[in-house]
Design an enzyme around this catalytic site. Structure first.
Site, PDB file in Angstrom:
ATOM      1  N   LYS A  98     -21.582  43.848 -28.288  1.00 20.31           N
ATOM      2  CA  LYS A  98     -20.723  43.932 -27.102  1.00 20.31           C
ATOM      3  C   LYS A  98     -19.484  43.085 -27.323  1.00 20.31           C
ATOM      4  O   LYS A  98     -19.586  41.909 -27.682  1.00 20.31           O
ATOM      5  CB  LYS A  98     -21.476  43.455 -25.856  1.00 20.31           C
ATOM      6  CG  LYS A  98     -20.652  43.569 -24.566  1.00 20.31           C
ATOM      7  CD  LYS A  98     -21.511  43.362 -23.336  1.00 20.31           C
ATOM      8  CE  LYS A  98     -21.800  41.897 -23.067  1.00 20.31           C
ATOM      9  NZ  LYS A  98     -20.596  41.175 -22.542  1.00 20.31           N
ATOM     10  N   LYS A 105     -15.105  46.828 -18.329  1.00 22.78           N
ATOM     11  CA  LYS A 105     -15.326  46.895 -16.875  1.00 22.78           C
ATOM     12  C   LYS A 105     -14.148  47.572 -16.167  1.00 22.78           C
ATOM     13  O   LYS A 105     -13.519  46.998 -15.276  1.00 22.78           O
ATOM     14  CB  LYS A 105     -15.576  45.511 -16.281  1.00 22.78           C
ATOM     15  CG  LYS A 105     -16.810  44.799 -16.825  1.00 22.78           C
ATOM     16  CD  LYS A 105     -17.024  43.466 -16.122  1.00 22.78           C
ATOM     17  CE  LYS A 105     -18.260  42.749 -16.640  1.00 22.78           C
ATOM     18  NZ  LYS A 105     -18.069  42.178 -17.991  1.00 22.78           N
ATOM     19  N   ILE A 164      -7.629  53.021 -10.369  1.00 22.97           N
ATOM     20  CA  ILE A 164      -7.449  54.443 -10.106  1.00 22.97           C
ATOM     21  C   ILE A 164      -7.476  55.218 -11.416  1.00 22.97           C
ATOM     22  O   ILE A 164      -7.271  54.665 -12.497  1.00 22.97           O
ATOM     23  CB  ILE A 164      -6.141  54.720  -9.340  1.00 22.97           C
ATOM     24  CG1 ILE A 164      -4.936  54.262 -10.167  1.00 22.97           C
ATOM     25  CG2 ILE A 164      -6.173  54.051  -7.977  1.00 22.97           C
ATOM     26  CD1 ILE A 164      -3.612  54.680  -9.567  1.00 22.97           C
TER      27      ILE A 164
END
EC number: 4.1.1.23
Length: 270
Positions: free
Chosen positions: A65, A98, A102
């Site tokens: 990650k 994350k 929009i």
């Protein structure tokens, strides 16, 4: 209430279930082949540190990650180096971006700018606070071999990702099985008979309960064995260790034993 069928099945069995996306199927087979359900969180600040950590822990992990936006010198050398090590060591790369804006904005964040996430990250994640259109937008911008994890729960104290928000994450995931492969959560969110989502759980560390900044730690045995999740995410417990290779292997062994204990227990009851 009985535990979900995915807890009684091996990773290999789950890889062949209907509606399992290609990336999820590959990951489940990779986990079974390497016998590792460990993801290491590379929260480091330079390309050198990132690539060195990937080399050191690569044999013990199924996934790395990243936080590309904290790499001070992120660039082509970072991308090519990470892709090379991932191919050599056989792990996937998950960029913990994350996304949470929009649709048109997240498409640009995913595909453009200095990070060029779409080029190198096999897996990304997103909040659904902006609404379900964020899933559509990211899906439209991706190649077929990219998958999404929905951030459904967090490990920090007092976070607001609970109750109806988490439930809605599952609803939206079920609507988009070709793109949404699972969740970041503290427990398995597989509930309906056809669910086969992969759950990854952060906040895992041996011998610590918190960091003084809101993080709450759990053990591999608790999240895999009791909560029924699939992959543990370990950050400081590995990258902060003097011998990162040995520490990653310790986490791998404990998480794998927790999985085997779960699986064997239910196999014996069949």
């Amino acid at each position: 209430m009985s535990r979900h069928a995915t807890i009684t099945q091996s990773y290999q069995e789950r890889a062949s279930l209907p509606k399992t996306s290609p990336v999820a199927s590959y990951l489940l087979r990779l986990i079974a082949a390497k016998k590792t359900n460990l993801c290491v969180s590379a929260d480091v600040s330079t390309t050198r540190e990132l690539l060195q950590l990937a080399e050191e822990v690569g044999d013990s992990i199924c996934m790395l990650k990243t936080h590309a936006d904290i790499i001070n010198d992120f660039g082509p050398r970072t991308i090519e180096g990470l892709k090379e090590i991932a191919a050599k060591k056989h792990f996937l790369v998950f960029e913990d971006r994350k996304f949470g804006d929009i649709g048109s904005t997240v498409q640009k964040q995913f595909t453009a700018g200095p990070l060029q996430i779409v080029r190198w990250a096999n897996i990304i994640n997103a909040h659904i606070f902006p609404g379900p259109a964020i899933i559509t937008a990211l899906s439209q911008a991706r190649p077929r071999c990219r998958q999404l994890l929905i951030l459904a729960e967090m490990s920090s104290a007092g976070n607001l990702m609970t109750g109806s928000y988490t439930e809605q994450c599952v609803v939206e995931a079920r609507k988009n099985p070709e793109f949404v492969m699972g969740f970041i959560a503290q427990r398995t969110l597989n509930e309906q008979p056809g669910d086969n989502f992969i759950t990854m759980t952060p906040g895992v560390q041996i011998g610590a309960t918190g960091d003084g900044l809101g993080q709450q730690y759990n053990t591999p045995e608790k999240v895999i064995g009791e909560a029924g999740t699939d992959i543990i995410i370990v950050g400081r417990g590995v990258y902060g260790a003097q011998d990162k290779r040995a520490k990653a292997e310790e986490y791998r062994v404990r998480a794998w034993k927790a999985y085997e204990g779960n699986w064997r227990c239910y196999c014996n009851k069949r």
